[in-house]
Structure formats: C-alpha cells, structure tokens
Design an enzyme around this catalytic site. Structure first.
Site, mmCIF file in Angstrom:
data_model
loop_
_atom_site.group_PDB
_atom_site.id
_atom_site.type_symbol
_atom_site.label_atom_id
_atom_site.label_comp_id
_atom_site.label_asym_id
_atom_site.label_seq_id
_atom_site.Cartn_x
_atom_site.Cartn_y
_atom_site.Cartn_z
ATOM 1 N N GLY A 28 0.770 -1.243 0.000
ATOM 2 C CA GLY A 28 0.000 0.000 0.000
ATOM 3 C C GLY A 28 0.798 1.288 0.000
ATOM 4 O O GLY A 28 0.336 2.307 -0.508
ATOM 5 N N ASP A 49 -4.649 1.529 11.014
ATOM 6 C CA ASP A 49 -6.044 1.180 11.268
ATOM 7 C C ASP A 49 -6.141 0.632 12.697
ATOM 8 O O ASP A 49 -6.273 1.395 13.649
ATOM 9 C CB ASP A 49 -6.438 0.160 10.187
ATOM 10 C CG ASP A 49 -7.908 -0.189 10.174
ATOM 11 O OD1 ASP A 49 -8.738 0.660 10.499
ATOM 12 O OD2 ASP A 49 -8.237 -1.342 9.820
HETATM 13 P P1 IMP Z 1 -3.555 -2.189 10.825
HETATM 14 O O1 IMP Z 1 -4.952 -2.663 11.175
HETATM 15 O O2 IMP Z 1 -3.268 -0.857 11.446
HETATM 16 O O3 IMP Z 1 -2.546 -3.241 11.178
HETATM 17 O O4 IMP Z 1 -3.513 -1.986 9.270
HETATM 18 C C1 IMP Z 1 -3.329 -3.075 8.433
HETATM 19 C C2 IMP Z 1 -3.292 -2.721 6.977
HETATM 20 O O5 IMP Z 1 -4.608 -2.846 6.492
HETATM 21 C C3 IMP Z 1 -2.851 -1.341 6.554
HETATM 22 O O6 IMP Z 1 -1.455 -1.201 6.442
HETATM 23 C C4 IMP Z 1 -3.494 -1.249 5.184
HETATM 24 O O7 IMP Z 1 -2.645 -1.779 4.194
HETATM 25 C C5 IMP Z 1 -4.735 -2.066 5.354
HETATM 26 N N1 IMP Z 1 -5.902 -1.170 5.512
HETATM 27 C C6 IMP Z 1 -6.485 -0.759 6.653
HETATM 28 N N2 IMP Z 1 -7.527 0.039 6.401
HETATM 29 C C7 IMP Z 1 -7.587 0.164 5.042
HETATM 30 C C8 IMP Z 1 -8.457 0.876 4.133
HETATM 31 O O8 IMP Z 1 -9.397 1.600 4.503
HETATM 32 N N3 IMP Z 1 -8.182 0.714 2.804
HETATM 33 C C9 IMP Z 1 -7.168 -0.057 2.338
HETATM 34 N N4 IMP Z 1 -6.329 -0.725 3.149
HETATM 35 C C10 IMP Z 1 -6.541 -0.623 4.484
HETATM 36 MG MG MG Z 2 -0.225 -0.887 4.717
#
Ligand code: IMP
Ligand code: MG
Length: 186
Positions: free
Chosen positions: A45, A104
C-alpha cells in the site's frame, strides 16, 4: 466485478500532494543533522506515497521495502501480523523512518516498530499518510500523520480493495466495504 470505476473522492489529488510536501519538509527538518535517511516502505500500500515523499526530502534517502500480511476475521483484522519480505540491507546504526499507507488497528505498525526497534537503528520514526483512530486496538506512536480519516474503507494512492484502485491519484471512500476474513496483504 464489485465497486464503481471512479469511487467518490475523500481527499483530492492536490490536497494529498500539498500535504506530502509538508510532511517531507517536516521529516527533512527533523533529520537536518544526519547524512541519510532510510525510508522503509510497507508493501504494497505505501509504494505510491513513498515514491512522492522520497522525492521531496532534502536529506538523501535510502529506499528499502518490507512486506507483511495479516489475517482478518470477519470485519476485524485482528489476527497475527507476519513478515513475508524483509529489507535488503541491515538497519543497525541507520536513521529509519517506517512509511505506511494507513494505520487502522495499529497492529501492523506496532509489530514493525518492535521488530525494527530491536535491530538497533540510530533512530526509528513512524510515518503514515492516513490514520483511522476509530479502529485503533493497540497503542503505537505516530511521528508523522498526513490525514486523520473517519471509519470508512478507503482506496487509491496505493491503497486497494482486493488489488483494485491502487493507481487512482486521489483517496476515495468505498462506503459499506470492510475487510474480509481472508489473508490481507497490506
Ligand atoms: P492495521 O490494522 O493498522 O494493522 O492496518 C493493516 C493494513 O490494512 C494497513 O497497512 C493497510 O494496508 C490495510 N488497511 C487498513 N484500512 C484500510 C483501508 O481503509 N483501505 C485499504 N487498506 C486498508
Ligand atoms: Mg499498509
């Protein structure tokens, strides 16, 4: 084929570009006394954001990437984070900035700060284009944040839904879309 071709804009291209420039200025200022910065982009991403950010730094950057995967259950990506590709070079003694597309739950960045912090970098900072505080599950320190956004699924500027929309020049919202239970490569 799910989803519209041109989903509605949440953050426009000009606004993103202006903010990325500001972030590059801030990161450069914080590293004014070092010879180089090691940027570590989190695949997939962060690849678009990293490309724009890196080209606006005034301190020479070394570009590294790593890749992680996480398992979600239902609409909650609460499974373990796994490293599936490591950096090419060691980071001991280097001034490192982790570059993420979005924070997230915070699990990915928490995992990465612990993993990379244990490798004795000279400094370790965190940078994310987007921040979704409503879904935070674990505490993680963010040094540089582009935009704080509401709890909606966003795509574009590197971010995807099932590998679609990464090349949109703006951040779009996909109302109603959430993560699925399958393995999510970030
Ligand atoms: P985490 O939940 O903070 O570990 O995030 C995990 C990963 O989920 C992020 O690095 C993004 O690549 C993906 N992600 C979280 N939310 C979104 C979104 O709204 N759109 C696209 N990818 C997302
Ligand atoms: Mg990411």
């Amino acid at each position: 084929m799910p989803g519209p071709l041109s989903p509605p804009v949440l953050i426009g291209e000009a606004e993103i570009q202006a903010r990325v420039s500001e972030m590059a200025t801030e990161i450069s200022a914080d590293h004014g006394d070092v010879e180089e910065i090691t940027l570590i982009g989190v695949l997939k991403g962060a690849f678009v954001f990293l490309a724009d950010l890196a080209r606006r730094l005034t301190v020479p950057p070394v570009i590294e990437f790593l890749a992680v995967a996480s398992y979600g259950a239902g609409t909650t990506p609460s499974g373990p984070v796994r490293l599936i590709m490591d950096t090419r070079s060691p980071i001991e003694g280097r001034h490192v900035v982790i570059v993420e597309d979005i924070v997230d739950s915070g699990r990915t960045l928490r995992y990465l700060t612990e993993l990379l912090g244990a490798r004795q970098p000279a400094s370790l900072r965190t940078c994310t284009l987007l921040h979704k505080p409503a879904r935070r599950e674990v505490d993680v320190h963010l040094d540089y944040v582009g935009f704080t956004i509401p709890d909606v699924w966003v795509v574009g500027y590197g971010l995807d839904l099932a590998e679609r929309y990464r090349t949109l020049p703006y951040i779009a919202r996909l109302p109603g879309e959430r993560t699925t239970g399958r393995c999510v490569g970030t």
